[in-house]
Design a protein around this motif. Structure first.
Motif, PDB file in Angstrom:
ATOM      1  N   GLU A   1     -36.076  67.869  39.029  1.00  0.00           N
ATOM      2  CA  GLU A   1     -37.189  67.211  38.336  1.00  0.00           C
ATOM      3  C   GLU A   1     -38.417  67.113  39.242  1.00  0.00           C
ATOM      4  O   GLU A   1     -39.550  67.352  38.810  1.00  0.00           O
TER       5      GLU A   1
ATOM      6  N   ASP B   1     -32.240  65.227  39.937  1.00  0.00           N
ATOM      7  CA  ASP B   1     -33.423  64.524  40.443  1.00  0.00           C
ATOM      8  C   ASP B   1     -34.288  65.443  41.292  1.00  0.00           C
ATOM      9  O   ASP B   1     -35.523  65.406  41.213  1.00  0.00           O
TER      10      ASP B   1
ATOM     11  N   THR C   1     -34.918  65.121  47.348  1.00  0.00           N
ATOM     12  CA  THR C   1     -35.822  64.551  46.346  1.00  0.00           C
ATOM     13  C   THR C   1     -37.085  64.004  47.014  1.00  0.00           C
ATOM     14  O   THR C   1     -38.215  64.223  46.546  1.00  0.00           O
TER      15      THR C   1
END
Length: 459
Positions: free
Chosen positions: A146, A143, A360
């Motif tokens: 990304e 995550d 994140t």
């Protein structure tokens, strides 16, 4: 408050990532014009903020995340707003612990005691590399990766990686090739922002002759002096030599260092150009150098440091950025003006979803937007809208950082081992303080720098 900075040091590997910032150099010229605008901004940037993004963060209710960083004072207060938003999204409780100036020592002690913080902010590339090599850091989750791929350029991602593994998220960046000045002092002295080193020295002497000390220097904080040196060296010696010196592929006794120190000595060796002279500068910390410049009456006409100066101006003075406090790019010493950047990278030091969830979040524009509106902050997150910044001056500096893409040079002392480039009272910080006290001894300064660099780099 160390002001963004005492953060920012360390690492051998970053030299291959920064490239000559043509785009940033071109954009930097715009800063002068932006500084002359009337938009001083406020404390909140654009009032019509985008809605919060759904980042897919987990429910962390009942969990506590300890976060360690160098920030104190106004910076800590602004970062706490970021942590509060993360808590509101996830239910996690956050606990902030200040590291003090010696980040690597603080964290190393915590690791050895079996109690590392869950997330830490490292102001030095080299510390990230050393910690990763020691097995103290957790690689980022899918995550986090990304979010990095969506919001960050390759150069900033590489700065947070070690041997092909991604470990960090650069949350707070700095453009450290700026000088801040009082337009009132400049107008009274009849000078304009200089574009070359020769013009800079001439303008400084003219300001001195008008009755105001030209330049405030926070010499009590050794990192201010390393930053000054890096700008002079990068512009004068060029990017290839900068990379070689940063990696200690050439010694600090190299003639290119001699030339840079002699150039810096033109400033350090003239007490009429420094507020309080050299001895006064050595007793002045960074925040004080800013407040004395933008006091009433001004205690200096200019102060050198990065974009984060704006945060000190806003919190500790009555001056308004873009009006009473304006900015111009660091003057060209050689053929090209220098562009030096730095930043604080967030890393996970414990396993589990909580630390990765915070990374994140920090990689999102939502997190950056909160501090951007408060001032004294730049983000390398290319998805953050420029309207989030509180004033036009900061927007221009931030846009220059983003426009540079991967074309930038990272702070040299941040690329060195902590013992040389990032520890208070030793290594490069102390050696350049000694040089400020005795700028005629160029050879002695070089010998000390090379001795301490060789020890830190391992021969």
């Amino acid at each position: 408050m160390r002001a963004d900075r005492v953060g920012q040091r360390r690492g051998h590997g970053a030299t291959r990532r920064g490239r000559w910032g043509a785009a940033l150099l071109a954009s930097a010229v715009m800063v002068v014009a932006a500084g002359c605008g009337s938009d001083g901004g406020g404390a909140g940037g654009d009032t019509s903020q985008p809605p919060a993004s759904d980042l897919g963060l987990p429910d962390l209710s009942g969990q506590t995340i300890e976060v360690a960083a160098i920030w104190s004072g106004e910076e800590q207060a602004n970062f706490q707003k970021v942590l509060d938003d993360f808590s509101a999204r996830t239910g996690a409780q956050t606990s902030y612990v200040p590291t003090g100036d010696n980040v690597s020592t603080f964290l190393g002690t915590r690791v050895e005691g079996g109690q590392p913080p869950d997330v830490a902010f490292l102001p030095q590339v080299g510390v990230l590399q050393q910690f990763a090599e020691s097995g103290w850091l957790q690689p980022v989750s899918a995550d986090v990766q990304e979010a990095l791929d969506a919001n960050y350029g390759t150069g900033w991602k590489e700065l947070g990686a070690w041997e092909g593994e991604q470990y960090g998220v650069y949350f707070k960046a700095a453009n450290k090739s700026t000088l801040w000045y009082s337009p009132t002092v400049f107008e009274q002295a009849g000078v304009t922002p200089p574009t070359t080193w020769e013009e800079f020295l001439t303008a400084a002497q003219t300001i001195s002759d008008s009755g105001t000390p030209p330049l405030a220097v926070g010499g009590a904080d050794g990192w201010v002096l390393t930053d000054l040196f890096e700008n002079v060296y990068l512009s004068q010696a060029g990017p290839e030599m900068y990379d070689r010196l940063a990696a200690h592929e050439i010694p600090w006794t190299d003639p290119s260092v001699t030339e840079a120190l002699e150039t810096l000595g033109e400033l350090f060796g003239n007490d009429t150009l420094l507020a309080g002279g050299a001895q006064g500068a050595l007793q002045t910390d960074f925040p004080t150098s800013v407040t004395q410049t933008f006091s009433d009456p001004p205690g200096a006409g200019m102060v050198y440091e990065g974009d984060f100066v704006a945060g000190v101006i806003a919190s500790d003075t009555e001056a308004v950025v873009g009006e009473d406090a304006q900015v111009f790019p660091f003057p060209a010493v050689g053929d090209t003006p220098p562009v030096v950047t730095a930043g604080d990278v967030a890393v996970a030091m414990t396993e589990g979803e909580a630390a990765q969830a915070l990374l994140t979040y920090l990689a999102s524009p939502d997190a950056a937007r909160i501090w951007a509106g408060a001032g004294g902050f730049l983000s390398p997150n290319r998805s953050l809208e420029m309207e989030a910044y509180a004033d036009e001056t900061t927007r221009t500096i931030a846009q220059a950082l983003i426009d540079a893409g991967d074309d930038f040079r990272f702070d040299m002392s941040d690329q060195a081992p902590a013992a040389f480039g990032g520890t208070k009272g030793q290594g490069e910080w102390k050696d350049l303080q000694d040089f400020l006290a005795n700028p005629s001894d160029v050879a002695g300064a070089q010998a000390a720098l090379e001795e301490h660099a060789a020890e830190a780099y391992g021969g």
